[in-house]
Each structure stands twice: as C-alpha cells, then as structure tokens.
Design a protein around this motif. Structure first.
Motif, PDB file in Angstrom:
ATOM      1  N   UNK A  87       0.838  -1.198   0.000  1.00 40.57           N
ATOM      2  CA  UNK A  87       0.000   0.000   0.000  1.00 40.57           C
ATOM      3  C   UNK A  87       0.870   1.244   0.000  1.00 40.57           C
ATOM      4  N   UNK A  88       0.466   2.246  -0.762  1.00 46.61           N
ATOM      5  CA  UNK A  88       1.230   3.494  -0.863  1.00 46.61           C
ATOM      6  C   UNK A  88       0.264   4.678  -0.849  1.00 46.61           C
ATOM      7  N   UNK A  89       0.593   5.744  -0.107  1.00 50.15           N
ATOM      8  CA  UNK A  89      -0.241   6.958  -0.168  1.00 50.15           C
ATOM      9  C   UNK A  89      -0.310   7.474  -1.601  1.00 50.15           C
ATOM     10  N   UNK A  90      -1.490   7.862  -2.032  1.00 49.76           N
ATOM     11  CA  UNK A  90      -1.684   8.264  -3.428  1.00 49.76           C
ATOM     12  C   UNK A  90      -0.871   9.503  -3.775  1.00 49.76           C
ATOM     13  N   UNK A  91      -0.796  10.460  -2.851  1.00 51.37           N
ATOM     14  CA  UNK A  91      -0.036  11.689  -3.118  1.00 51.37           C
ATOM     15  C   UNK A  91       1.436  11.359  -3.362  1.00 51.37           C
ATOM     16  N   UNK A  92       1.992  10.402  -2.621  1.00 50.63           N
ATOM     17  CA  UNK A  92       3.385   9.995  -2.821  1.00 50.63           C
ATOM     18  C   UNK A  92       3.574   9.384  -4.201  1.00 50.63           C
ATOM     19  N   UNK A  93       2.608   8.586  -4.650  1.00 47.95           N
ATOM     20  CA  UNK A  93       2.723   7.991  -5.988  1.00 47.95           C
ATOM     21  C   UNK A  93       2.704   9.066  -7.068  1.00 47.95           C
ATOM     22  N   UNK A  94       1.905  10.135  -6.872  1.00 46.76           N
ATOM     23  CA  UNK A  94       1.896  11.251  -7.821  1.00 46.76           C
ATOM     24  C   UNK A  94       3.300  11.874  -7.924  1.00 46.76           C
ATOM     25  N   UNK A  95       3.907  12.130  -6.765  1.00 50.66           N
ATOM     26  CA  UNK A  95       5.221  12.775  -6.728  1.00 50.66           C
ATOM     27  C   UNK A  95       6.268  11.902  -7.412  1.00 50.66           C
ATOM     28  N   UNK A  96       6.260  10.606  -7.140  1.00 51.54           N
ATOM     29  CA  UNK A  96       7.253   9.706  -7.716  1.00 51.54           C
ATOM     30  C   UNK A  96       7.126   9.626  -9.232  1.00 51.54           C
ATOM     31  N   UNK A  97       5.895   9.482  -9.728  1.00 57.75           N
ATOM     32  CA  UNK A  97       5.697   9.401 -11.176  1.00 57.75           C
ATOM     33  C   UNK A  97       6.101  10.711 -11.839  1.00 57.75           C
ATOM     34  N   UNK A  98       5.713  11.848 -11.227  1.00 56.30           N
ATOM     35  CA  UNK A  98       6.083  13.147 -11.782  1.00 56.30           C
ATOM     36  C   UNK A  98       7.587  13.336 -11.842  1.00 56.30           C
ATOM     37  N   UNK A  99       8.309  12.869 -10.811  1.00 57.40           N
ATOM     38  CA  UNK A  99       9.768  13.001 -10.789  1.00 57.40           C
ATOM     39  C   UNK A  99      10.410  12.186 -11.916  1.00 57.40           C
ATOM     40  N   UNK A 100       9.952  10.954 -12.107  1.00 60.97           N
ATOM     41  CA  UNK A 100      10.546  10.117 -13.144  1.00 60.97           C
ATOM     42  C   UNK A 100      10.194  10.625 -14.546  1.00 60.97           C
ATOM     43  N   UNK A 101       9.030  11.250 -14.695  1.00 63.73           N
ATOM     44  CA  UNK A 101       8.705  11.845 -15.994  1.00 63.73           C
ATOM     45  C   UNK A 101       9.601  13.057 -16.256  1.00 63.73           C
ATOM     46  N   UNK A 102       9.947  13.805 -15.194  1.00 62.06           N
ATOM     47  CA  UNK A 102      10.898  14.919 -15.363  1.00 62.06           C
ATOM     48  C   UNK A 102      12.248  14.393 -15.851  1.00 62.06           C
ATOM     49  N   UNK A 103      12.695  13.262 -15.305  1.00 60.39           N
ATOM     50  CA  UNK A 103      13.936  12.641 -15.787  1.00 60.39           C
ATOM     51  C   UNK A 103      13.787  12.260 -17.259  1.00 60.39           C
ATOM     52  N   UNK A 104      12.624  11.681 -17.602  1.00 53.58           N
ATOM     53  CA  UNK A 104      12.374  11.304 -18.999  1.00 53.58           C
ATOM     54  C   UNK A 104      12.366  12.530 -19.900  1.00 53.58           C
ATOM     55  N   UNK A 105      11.851  13.660 -19.390  1.00 55.80           N
ATOM     56  CA  UNK A 105      11.832  14.897 -20.173  1.00 55.80           C
ATOM     57  C   UNK A 105      13.237  15.366 -20.490  1.00 55.80           C
ATOM     58  N   UNK A 106      14.143  15.238 -19.536  1.00 60.64           N
ATOM     59  CA  UNK A 106      15.537  15.604 -19.779  1.00 60.64           C
ATOM     60  C   UNK A 106      16.154  14.733 -20.867  1.00 60.64           C
ATOM     61  N   UNK A 107      15.839  13.441 -20.838  1.00 61.54           N
ATOM     62  CA  UNK A 107      16.341  12.534 -21.872  1.00 61.54           C
ATOM     63  C   UNK A 107      15.758  12.919 -23.227  1.00 61.54           C
ATOM     64  N   UNK A 108      14.454  13.215 -23.248  1.00 61.01           N
ATOM     65  CA  UNK A 108      13.783  13.546 -24.509  1.00 61.01           C
ATOM     66  C   UNK A 108      14.337  14.829 -25.122  1.00 61.01           C
ATOM     67  N   UNK A 109      14.542  15.857 -24.300  1.00 66.06           N
ATOM     68  CA  UNK A 109      15.087  17.106 -24.851  1.00 66.06           C
ATOM     69  C   UNK A 109      16.546  16.931 -25.276  1.00 66.06           C
TER      70      UNK A 109
END
Length: 265
Positions: free
Chosen positions: A185-207
């Motif tokens: 079980x994971x708090x939903x707000x924490x899952x939002x933060x984690x996914x958003x952080x990894x997408x930011x990493x993906x954005x750096x790779x994409x740019x």
C-alpha cells in the motif's frame, strides 16, 4: 532475499509497463544519429509510434478499452502542444510533413505513452483504490489542473493552490498493488510525486535527443529546470484521475453485468 526478489519482480513489471515510452526514447535516440531516407525525422517518429501502437494492440499487450483511454490522452496532449507551441513555451525546430501549426503529430504519442504506462501498470500490479474521493471533487479538480496550463498565460498561475487542493482531497487516499500475490500500500499523493519526478527525468532525456526544445536550450542542451516537476506532477495527476475514473466506471459496469446474469433463488 525475499525483499530483494520482490523488488526485482516489481521492477520487471514496471519495465514491461514502460514498453511504449522506452520505444519512443529509443526512436528519438536512433533517429538523431542515423541518416533517415525519404521523409524527415519527425515523420519517421510518427510512423514508429503508430507501428508500436498497432503492435501492442495486435499482440494483446493492450486491450481495446486501453486503446480508447490512450487515444483520449493523445487528443488532450496534442491540444496542449498546439497551444504551448503557439505561446512560445517550447518549439519543434525540425522540418516535417506531419507538423500542424508547428507541432509534429508524433508529440501526442508522448502523452499517450504516459497513459499506456498507467494502464499497463494498473493491470499488471492489480491496482486497487482505497478511500477514493467523490467524483464531484475529482472531476472538477482534474479539469481545473488541465485548464490552468492554458489560463496561466492570461491570468495568475494557480498551480500551487491546485497542488494544495490535491493534498487535501487525496490525503486519506492510497493505492494497493500486488507483487507476487503479496499486497502493498502506498499513499496516493506519494505515488503522484514519484511518477512526476521520473517523468521529469524522462523529459531531460527527450530534450537531450531533440524531441523538442525549450527557449534556454536553443544554443545548447541544458538540464530542464527543476521547477518543471510541478508541471509534470499536475499533468500526472490529471492522467491518473482520468484513468482511475474510467477504471472505476468500467468496474461498476462489469459488476452490474455480473449481477444481472447471476441467477437468484
């Protein structure tokens, strides 16, 4: 060792769920270094994305219902891209036959790949929602977050107020998921933060691979500003809320069908 095995199993399912984004990143990297014949790079990327989408549906990796969700995200993302490029937030400097008002059509698949990940992970990890708030709160909040991406160019940016509302609305909510038949079980707000952080990493790779560029990257590539995580966090929330709402509606529909077809004594 048991915990390590569980972590490996969780990582394997996450990797399988990221198949569509991985193909997009691989295509961005390869098309930047290879000499492409006949058509421009952006058009090749569009063909690769369409081919990958067809292959995932044909192979059963994605269902038709998931394709409908992904297509919705393609439209939502493309609308946002058209507006943001028009406002000068970022640009696509290369040529392409499939560009519409300066936006290549493959860009919609980058948003769709986020929805693909959510749908795949939801099914593979058997995600369950716990203490999910009322739709009367969820739907207006998701709509407000999405439209703030447009309205902040003409009015005040209320993203931090919306982030605060997200914490309040989903403070008691959590997600339950299964790894090797053990549930976590994971708090939903924490899952939002984690996914958003990894997408930011993906954005750096994409740019870095010139998927698009920000104004400060026109001379040379530089790290995407850390503050962009807040934008991706809010976009992930919109994505999650749409997928969750559709999954809940589908689940209720299947429950009603099962109830109707179950004989009573």
């Amino acid at each position: 060792m048991k915990g390590f095995q569980q972590l490996l199993h969780f990582g394997w399912h996450q990797a399988l769920s990221c198949l569509f984004p991985v193909v997009i990143f691989a295509a961005l990297a390869l098309t930047q270094v290879l000499s492409l014949p006949l058509i421009p790079r952006y058009d090749w990327l569009l063909l690769i994305c369409i081919g990958m989408q067809w292959a995932m549906l044909r192979s059963g990796l994605e269902t038709r219902d998931e394709l409908k969700v992904i297509s919705l995200f393609h439209v939502i993302g493309l609308a946002l891209e058209l507006f943001k490029v028009h406002m000068g937030s970022w640009s696509y400097p290369e040529e392409g036959y499939s560009k519409v008002f300066g936006v290549p059509l493959y860009s919609g698949f980058m948003y769709a790949s986020v929805a693909s990940y959510l749908c795949q992970a939801w099914r593979r990890l058997d995600v369950k929602l716990i203490k999910w708030p009322s739709s009367w709160l969820v739907i207006p909040l998701a709509a407000s977050i999405y439209f703030n991406f447009f309205t902040h160019h003409f009015w005040i940016d209320v993203r931090w107020w919306l982030s605060g509302l997200v914490v309040i609305v989903f403070l008691r909510a959590s997600v339950s998921y299964s790894v090797n038949e053990l549930r976590y079980r994971m708090p939903l707000v924490l899952s939002f933060v984690l996914i958003g952080f990894f997408i930011w990493i993906a954005e750096n790779i994409a740019t870095f691979f010139s998927a698009w560029e920000y104004p400060n990257q026109r001379e040379a590539w530089s790290l995407v500003h850390f503050g962009k995580i807040s934008s991706w966090l809010l976009l992930v929330i919109v994505s999650f809320l749409i997928v969750a709402s559709l999954k809940r509606a589908k689940g209720k529909e299947e429950t009603n069908i099962h109830t109707v077809h179950t004989p009573t004594r």
